[in-house]
Each structure stands twice: as C-alpha cells, then as structure tokens.
Design a protein around this motif. Structure first.
Motif, PDB file in Angstrom:
ATOM      1  N   UNK A   3       1.069   8.717  -1.618  1.00 32.17           N
ATOM      2  CA  UNK A   3       0.919   7.618  -0.659  1.00 32.17           C
ATOM      3  C   UNK A   3      -0.557   7.321  -0.408  1.00 32.17           C
ATOM      4  N   UNK A   4      -1.351   8.349  -0.183  1.00 33.80           N
ATOM      5  CA  UNK A   4      -2.778   8.184   0.091  1.00 33.80           C
ATOM      6  C   UNK A   4      -3.493   7.560  -1.105  1.00 33.80           C
ATOM      7  N   UNK A   5      -3.155   8.008  -2.295  1.00 34.61           N
ATOM      8  CA  UNK A   5      -3.774   7.454  -3.505  1.00 34.61           C
ATOM      9  C   UNK A   5      -3.399   5.988  -3.692  1.00 34.61           C
ATOM     10  N   UNK A   6      -2.161   5.648  -3.370  1.00 32.78           N
ATOM     11  CA  UNK A   6      -1.721   4.255  -3.480  1.00 32.78           C
ATOM     12  C   UNK A   6      -2.507   3.376  -2.521  1.00 32.78           C
ATOM     13  N   UNK A   7      -2.663   3.808  -1.287  1.00 31.98           N
ATOM     14  CA  UNK A   7      -3.419   3.031  -0.298  1.00 31.98           C
ATOM     15  C   UNK A   7      -4.866   2.866  -0.749  1.00 31.98           C
ATOM     16  N   UNK A   8      -5.475   3.937  -1.220  1.00 26.06           N
ATOM     17  CA  UNK A   8      -6.854   3.853  -1.717  1.00 26.06           C
ATOM     18  C   UNK A   8      -6.952   2.895  -2.899  1.00 26.06           C
ATOM     19  N   UNK A  20      -4.552  -1.181   5.397  1.00 28.91           N
ATOM     20  CA  UNK A  20      -3.586  -0.166   5.817  1.00 28.91           C
ATOM     21  C   UNK A  20      -2.217  -0.815   5.809  1.00 28.91           C
ATOM     22  N   UNK A  21      -1.225  -0.078   5.391  1.00 27.75           N
ATOM     23  CA  UNK A  21       0.137  -0.597   5.378  1.00 27.75           C
ATOM     24  C   UNK A  21       1.098   0.571   5.459  1.00 27.75           C
ATOM     25  N   UNK A  22       2.312   0.271   5.894  1.00 33.03           N
ATOM     26  CA  UNK A  22       3.326   1.305   5.877  1.00 33.03           C
ATOM     27  C   UNK A  22       3.806   1.439   4.442  1.00 33.03           C
ATOM     28  N   UNK A  23       3.597   2.595   3.884  1.00 37.56           N
ATOM     29  CA  UNK A  23       4.061   2.899   2.541  1.00 37.56           C
ATOM     30  C   UNK A  23       4.788   4.230   2.625  1.00 37.56           C
ATOM     31  N   UNK A  27       6.143   9.954  -4.300  1.00 37.98           N
ATOM     32  CA  UNK A  27       5.352   9.775  -5.507  1.00 37.98           C
ATOM     33  C   UNK A  27       5.594   8.378  -6.077  1.00 37.98           C
ATOM     34  N   UNK A  28       4.526   7.724  -6.534  1.00 32.20           N
ATOM     35  CA  UNK A  28       4.610   6.375  -7.076  1.00 32.20           C
ATOM     36  C   UNK A  28       4.149   6.350  -8.522  1.00 32.20           C
ATOM     37  N   UNK A  29       4.884   5.631  -9.348  1.00 36.30           N
ATOM     38  CA  UNK A  29       4.488   5.432 -10.743  1.00 36.30           C
ATOM     39  C   UNK A  29       3.476   4.280 -10.792  1.00 36.30           C
ATOM     40  N   UNK A  33       3.182   0.922  -8.360  1.00 33.79           N
ATOM     41  CA  UNK A  33       1.928   0.531  -7.702  1.00 33.79           C
ATOM     42  C   UNK A  33       1.632  -0.934  -8.006  1.00 33.79           C
ATOM     43  N   UNK A  34       1.800  -1.340  -9.258  1.00 35.89           N
ATOM     44  CA  UNK A  34       1.548  -2.730  -9.634  1.00 35.89           C
ATOM     45  C   UNK A  34       2.525  -3.684  -8.945  1.00 35.89           C
ATOM     46  N   UNK A  35       3.778  -3.277  -8.825  1.00 37.55           N
ATOM     47  CA  UNK A  35       4.771  -4.092  -8.126  1.00 37.55           C
ATOM     48  C   UNK A  35       4.409  -4.232  -6.652  1.00 37.55           C
ATOM     49  N   UNK A  36       4.001  -3.135  -6.030  1.00 34.80           N
ATOM     50  CA  UNK A  36       3.595  -3.155  -4.624  1.00 34.80           C
ATOM     51  C   UNK A  36       2.388  -4.056  -4.429  1.00 34.80           C
TER      52      UNK A  36
END
Length: 62
Positions: A3-8, A20-23, A27-29, A33-36
């Motif tokens: 989650x932290x890596x995705x936000x960064x 900042x967002x609610x995520x 674990x994210x692929x 991440x690209x879809x988000x």
C-alpha cells in the motif's frame, strides 16, 4: 507492491507530492497499480478539472 509503495508511486507518477487516498492494505501487481492510476486520472478529469463547467454562469451572477 505494498500500500505504501503504491501511494509513493502514485505521488511520483501523478506529480502530486502530497497525494493521499484510501487504498486497501494488500499486495498490488503492476497491472493493478496502472489500473488504479488510470482510475484516479479519470476521476480528476471528470470531477475535479471540469468543476468550472458545473458552475458556469452561476458564479458570475453573485
């Protein structure tokens, strides 16, 4: 990716340093991440950057 890596990553990719967002905490692929990222870009385009169109003419009458 966590989650932290995705936000960064989104902060960097979207060029919004304080983003900042609610995520969900999972674990994210790379694909997810690209879809988000595309979802947030679409949200911004549809609801944030077009806010002036929603108030067109209304603010001038005050």
């Amino acid at each position: 990716m966590t989650k932290t890596e995705v936000i960064q990553r989104l902060q960097k990719d979207l060029k919004i340093p304080r983003f900042q967002a609610y995520i969900e905490d999972k674990e994210y692929s790379e694909e997810r991440v690209q879809t988000t990222k595309k979802d947030f870009e679409a949200y911004f385009t549809n609801y944030v950057s077009n806010v002036s169109a929603d108030f067109e003419g209304v603010l001038e009458n005050k």
